[in-house]
Design an enzyme around this catalytic site. Structure first.
Site, PDB file in Angstrom:
ATOM      1  N   ASP A 113       3.048  -7.228   2.650  1.00 44.26           N
ATOM      2  CA  ASP A 113       2.177  -7.584   1.523  1.00 44.26           C
ATOM      3  C   ASP A 113       1.047  -8.467   2.023  1.00 44.26           C
ATOM      4  O   ASP A 113       1.286  -9.535   2.612  1.00 44.26           O
ATOM      5  CB  ASP A 113       2.962  -8.332   0.452  1.00 44.26           C
ATOM      6  CG  ASP A 113       3.807  -7.412  -0.404  1.00 44.26           C
ATOM      7  OD1 ASP A 113       3.244  -6.786  -1.317  1.00 44.26           O
ATOM      8  OD2 ASP A 113       5.027  -7.325  -0.152  1.00 44.26           O
TER       9      ASP A 113
ATOM     10  N   LYS B 199       1.717   3.065  -5.522  1.00 43.28           N
ATOM     11  CA  LYS B 199       3.109   2.894  -5.923  1.00 43.28           C
ATOM     12  C   LYS B 199       3.259   3.040  -7.431  1.00 43.28           C
ATOM     13  O   LYS B 199       2.525   2.420  -8.205  1.00 43.28           O
ATOM     14  CB  LYS B 199       3.607   1.515  -5.473  1.00 43.28           C
ATOM     15  CG  LYS B 199       5.079   1.261  -5.756  1.00 43.28           C
ATOM     16  CD  LYS B 199       5.484  -0.100  -5.204  1.00 43.28           C
ATOM     17  CE  LYS B 199       6.934  -0.431  -5.522  1.00 43.28           C
ATOM     18  NZ  LYS B 199       7.329  -1.750  -4.993  1.00 43.28           N
TER      19      LYS B 199
ATOM     20  N   ARG C  45      15.190  -4.852   1.800  1.00 43.10           N
ATOM     21  CA  ARG C  45      14.127  -5.505   2.499  1.00 43.10           C
ATOM     22  C   ARG C  45      14.710  -6.193   3.704  1.00 43.10           C
ATOM     23  O   ARG C  45      15.917  -6.387   3.795  1.00 43.10           O
ATOM     24  CB  ARG C  45      13.447  -6.472   1.519  1.00 43.10           C
ATOM     25  CG  ARG C  45      12.690  -7.610   2.070  1.00 43.10           C
ATOM     26  CD  ARG C  45      12.079  -8.524   1.014  1.00 43.10           C
ATOM     27  NE  ARG C  45      11.701  -8.002  -0.263  1.00 43.10           N
ATOM     28  CZ  ARG C  45      10.489  -7.543  -0.556  1.00 43.10           C
ATOM     29  NH1 ARG C  45       9.567  -7.546   0.386  1.00 43.10           N
ATOM     30  NH2 ARG C  45      10.232  -7.099  -1.750  1.00 43.10           N
TER      31      ARG C  45
ATOM     32  N   GLU D 236      11.015   4.428  -2.174  1.00 42.62           N
ATOM     33  CA  GLU D 236      11.530   3.081  -1.925  1.00 42.62           C
ATOM     34  C   GLU D 236      12.799   2.906  -2.751  1.00 42.62           C
ATOM     35  O   GLU D 236      12.968   3.556  -3.781  1.00 42.62           O
ATOM     36  CB  GLU D 236      10.527   1.996  -2.353  1.00 42.62           C
ATOM     37  CG  GLU D 236       9.217   1.992  -1.605  1.00 42.62           C
ATOM     38  CD  GLU D 236       8.273   0.892  -2.093  1.00 42.62           C
ATOM     39  OE1 GLU D 236       8.715   0.089  -2.959  1.00 42.62           O
ATOM     40  OE2 GLU D 236       7.133   0.833  -1.619  1.00 42.62           O
ATOM     41  N   ASN D 237      13.689   2.027  -2.305  1.00 40.67           N
ATOM     42  CA  ASN D 237      14.790   1.622  -3.172  1.00 40.67           C
ATOM     43  C   ASN D 237      14.331   0.453  -4.035  1.00 40.67           C
ATOM     44  O   ASN D 237      13.616  -0.428  -3.579  1.00 40.67           O
ATOM     45  CB  ASN D 237      16.050   1.275  -2.376  1.00 40.67           C
ATOM     46  CG  ASN D 237      15.796   0.324  -1.224  1.00 40.67           C
ATOM     47  OD1 ASN D 237      14.855   0.495  -0.461  1.00 40.67           O
ATOM     48  ND2 ASN D 237      16.661  -0.664  -1.075  1.00 40.67           N
ATOM     49  N   ALA D 238      14.748   0.469  -5.301  1.00 36.88           N
ATOM     50  CA  ALA D 238      14.283  -0.550  -6.237  1.00 36.88           C
ATOM     51  C   ALA D 238      15.032  -1.862  -6.088  1.00 36.88           C
ATOM     52  O   ALA D 238      14.481  -2.932  -6.355  1.00 36.88           O
ATOM     53  CB  ALA D 238      14.424  -0.036  -7.674  1.00 36.88           C
ATOM     54  N   LEU D 239      16.299  -1.790  -5.653  1.00 43.42           N
ATOM     55  CA  LEU D 239      17.133  -2.972  -5.502  1.00 43.42           C
ATOM     56  C   LEU D 239      17.765  -2.960  -4.116  1.00 43.42           C
ATOM     57  O   LEU D 239      17.977  -1.887  -3.537  1.00 43.42           O
ATOM     58  CB  LEU D 239      18.239  -2.989  -6.570  1.00 43.42           C
ATOM     59  CG  LEU D 239      17.774  -3.041  -8.027  1.00 43.42           C
ATOM     60  CD1 LEU D 239      18.963  -2.870  -8.969  1.00 43.42           C
ATOM     61  CD2 LEU D 239      17.034  -4.329  -8.341  1.00 43.42           C
TER      62      LEU D 239
ATOM     63  N   GLU E 270       2.293  -2.143  -8.531  1.00 50.53           N
ATOM     64  CA  GLU E 270       2.492  -0.815  -9.112  1.00 50.53           C
ATOM     65  C   GLU E 270       1.402  -0.465 -10.123  1.00 50.53           C
ATOM     66  O   GLU E 270       0.843  -1.345 -10.786  1.00 50.53           O
ATOM     67  CB  GLU E 270       3.862  -0.750  -9.791  1.00 50.53           C
ATOM     68  CG  GLU E 270       5.007  -0.948  -8.818  1.00 50.53           C
ATOM     69  CD  GLU E 270       6.342  -1.215  -9.484  1.00 50.53           C
ATOM     70  OE1 GLU E 270       7.382  -0.959  -8.842  1.00 50.53           O
ATOM     71  OE2 GLU E 270       6.350  -1.695 -10.630  1.00 50.53           O
TER      72      GLU E 270
ATOM     73  N   THR F 250       9.764   4.588  -6.732  1.00 47.46           N
ATOM     74  CA  THR F 250      10.923   3.708  -6.542  1.00 47.46           C
ATOM     75  C   THR F 250      12.177   4.287  -7.194  1.00 47.46           C
ATOM     76  O   THR F 250      12.163   5.392  -7.712  1.00 47.46           O
ATOM     77  CB  THR F 250      10.636   2.319  -7.138  1.00 47.46           C
ATOM     78  OG1 THR F 250      10.416   2.460  -8.548  1.00 47.46           O
ATOM     79  CG2 THR F 250       9.410   1.695  -6.508  1.00 47.46           C
TER      80      THR F 250
ATOM     81  N   HIS G  42      13.625   3.968 -15.420  1.00 52.72           N
ATOM     82  CA  HIS G  42      14.626   4.987 -15.715  1.00 52.72           C
ATOM     83  C   HIS G  42      15.450   4.703 -16.966  1.00 52.72           C
ATOM     84  O   HIS G  42      16.193   5.567 -17.423  1.00 52.72           O
ATOM     85  CB  HIS G  42      15.581   5.114 -14.524  1.00 52.72           C
ATOM     86  CG  HIS G  42      16.280   3.830 -14.195  1.00 52.72           C
ATOM     87  ND1 HIS G  42      17.431   3.434 -14.829  1.00 52.72           N
ATOM     88  CD2 HIS G  42      15.976   2.835 -13.319  1.00 52.72           C
ATOM     89  CE1 HIS G  42      17.815   2.262 -14.350  1.00 52.72           C
ATOM     90  NE2 HIS G  42      16.953   1.875 -13.431  1.00 52.72           N
TER      91      HIS G  42
ATOM     92  N   ASP H 227      11.406 -10.941  -6.877  1.00 51.31           N
ATOM     93  CA  ASP H 227      10.423 -11.921  -6.411  1.00 51.31           C
ATOM     94  C   ASP H 227      11.134 -13.212  -6.013  1.00 51.31           C
ATOM     95  O   ASP H 227      11.726 -13.896  -6.857  1.00 51.31           O
ATOM     96  CB  ASP H 227       9.383 -12.210  -7.500  1.00 51.31           C
ATOM     97  CG  ASP H 227       8.369 -11.088  -7.645  1.00 51.31           C
ATOM     98  OD1 ASP H 227       8.414 -10.146  -6.835  1.00 51.31           O
ATOM     99  OD2 ASP H 227       7.542 -11.143  -8.577  1.00 51.31           O
TER     100      ASP H 227
END
Length: 568
Positions: A140, A385, A510, A470-473, A272, A432, A390, A188
């Protein structure tokens, strides 16, 4: 510590990777290059890989050197074997070449004082990722750090060092132009506000920030309603974003196309393309609430009025819907989103949702046009992104998607217009929630991440745009890895042929101490290998993890150093 291990590995391997631990803490230029291999091999006989240690993970003794020697010789042999095998498959295989894996860097990789955060930890972590076969990292690049103090005054200090560090380790970089605030969203872990001079302007004119119908302001991203108004010290927000990207290009042109291979253009909160409709900050929103429309600041209302007058319905332009419930309601709790006879499916609802979603598309169009002109000919790819919203996907209205700005309902595909826009610009559609399965989510909230990912895959297939994921979690379990592999293969049912396509890349959330824990690291190394093999791979998880176990043992000191340093 990391330098010593790097040199021990480097003396025996063949792939050049630099160690920035030779750099002084003050930011001096690196003075040494070392090597590390990126593959592993199952050992033909047991080896003793248990090193003697001192405090803080420092490894000493000839036993360690002997273990690394055996491991690295095996890794070099495996490299040659893989290259031969790939060459044999080579010419006949046009598609299905596998999916490169990137890893997201910590959000605070660069400090508020524009230095590299936990420099030793970064060095050890990057070395470990490279050794595991990771393609690169996602970084970032925060607007709130670089142009923090005054308009047009940019400080790239920390990023200059961090990107050079990635280059020295032979890692590619996906650079995210992060024009949003860090803090207030899922995951975050730190707070990085917008540039202070931007915050000052918002304080003078609060309508530069998004506003909901109850008067709550959101400071994550400057309101799209003023995209083309000179409200930021004489510049428009889009001009500020353009100048930032231009300066980034000029400062890092020597890395573009080689180390920096992708520019992800930040489009809204969390980077996003969406509205900040579900802010977690201060407990405003909780999963799986429907969120709230963000269109009540004066600039958004002015845009809505103009659209209503152009449609011959000026009475529709006074404000957004006021019967759409609160952040934590469910669709059937509201007049606007309920199943039957609801506002979302009325002529007014169609008008409003078309306007609301079109502003997002217009913003994306402007940003991509700027990015195209800035990075044309540099060899980098551009990506955008899109959020994986969902929850309540099984309802007719898809309320959470609508409040976020995606006009996707039981009767309308909201992702195809986005995919077609990206296709016109040759951009990548980054999506994601790739790791999620439907049954893992609350069924009473009608969550359907798998169905959503499938819809997006079909939209990108029809539009002819590359899809990345990407994975969200954070997930470290095999179930998540298997789901990512399945989604990345783009094998669609119901007779839809993906024509051999796979995702063009996957970015893993991450880099953290948890990733480098022994069991998680073993599974991750096997996962990276499976992703790189792609559709042509036929080895089972058990075999991959057995091979990974040996690799993990041989690099254990390096990985322990990364985990220890990151956790401090």
């Amino acid at each position: 510590m990391a330098t010593k291990i790097a040199h021990q590995i480097g003396a025996l391997s063949v792939t050049p990777v630099a160690s920035s631990e030779t750099r002084k803490e003050s930011g001096d230029q690196p003075t040494a290059v070392v090597s590390v291999s990126a593959l592993w091999k199952t050992p033909s006989r047991p080896t003793n890989l248990r090193p003697r240690t001192q405090k803080q993970g420092q490894v000493v003794g000839r036993e360690m050197e002997a273990s690394l020697s055996v491991a690295c010789q095996a890794l070099v042999t495996e490299t040659a074997m893989v290259e031969r095998r790939d060459g044999e498959v080579g010419a006949a295989q046009v598609k299905g070449k596998g999916v490169p894996v990137y890893v997201m860097m910590p959000l605070d990789s660069v400090t508020m004082s524009n230095g590299v955060n936990k420099r030793k930890a970064m060095n050890a972590s990057l070395m470990a990722l490279k050794s595991a076969g990771v393609e690169g990292v996602m970084v970032d690049v925060w607007w709130g750090l670089v142009e923090r103090d005054a308009p047009g005054v940019y400080n790239w200090g920390g990023y200059t060092e961090l990107l050079q560090m990635a280059r020295e380790h032979g890692l590619k970089v996906q650079a995210v132009m992060s024009f949003h605030q860090c803090g207030g969203n899922v995951g975050d872990s730190c707070t990085i506000p917008l540039p202070k001079w931007v915050v000052e302007e918002i304080d003078r004119d609060p309508d530069l920030a998004y506003k909901d119908q109850w008067g709550n302001r959101n400071y994550e991203f400057v309101s799209l309603g003023c995209d083309n108004l000179p409200v930021l010290k004489g510049r428009t927000p889009v001009q500020c974003y353009t100048d930032f990207m231009q300066t980034f290009r000029d400062n890092f042109k020597h890395l573009l196309g080689d180390t920096i291979v992708e520019i992800q253009v930040g489009m809204g909160p969390a980077g996003e393309l969406r509205y900040p409709s579900y802010p977690e900050q201060n407990g405003t929103w909780r999963f799986p609430g429907i969120g709230a429309f963000q269109c009540f600041d004066k600039y958004m209302v002015n845009s809505l009025k103009a659209a209503a007058e152009a449609a011959g319905k000026p009475e529709w332009g006074h404000s957004g819907p006021t019967d759409a419930g609160h952040y934590n309601n469910w669709p059937e709790d509201t007049q606007f989103f309920r199943r039957d006879g609801a506002g979302w499916n009325s002529p007014y609802g169609e008008f409003f949702l078309t306007w609301y979603s079109q502003l997002l598309l217009d913003h994306c169009e402007m940003m991509l046009s700027s990015a195209d002109s800035i990075f044309q000919g540099t060899g980098v790819k551009i990506s955008v992104k899109i959020a994986g919203i969902h929850w309540h996907y099984g309802s007719r209205s898809h309320a959470p998607e609508l409040t976020a700005g995606y006009y996707n309902t039981r009767f309308r595909d909201g992702y195809l217009p986005i995919a077609r826009l990206l296709a016109r610009h040759g951009a990548i559609f980054n999506f994601t929630c790739i790791e999620m399965r439907d049954y893992e989510q609350p069924q009473d909230a009608r969550c359907a991440p798998e169905k959503l990912v499938r819809q997006v895959a079909l939209a990108t297939l029809e539009a002819g745009v590359p899809l990345a994921g990407e994975n969200a979690l954070p997930r470290y379990d095999e179930m998540a890895h298997e789901q990512i592999l399945r989604a990345a293969s783009l094998d669609l049912d119901d007779g839809n042929d993906s024509d051999g396509r796979e995702m063009c890349a996957f970015t893993y959330l991450r880099m953290s101490p948890d990733l480098f824990q022994a069991d998680n690291w073993t599974r991750f190394v096997a996962f990276v290998k499976k992703m790189k093999e792609g559709k042509r791979g036929n080895r089972c998880w058990e075999q991959m993890e057995r091979e990974a176990q040996h690799f993990v043992s041989s690099t254990q000191p390096l990985v322990k150093e990364a985990a220890f340093a990151l956790s401090k």
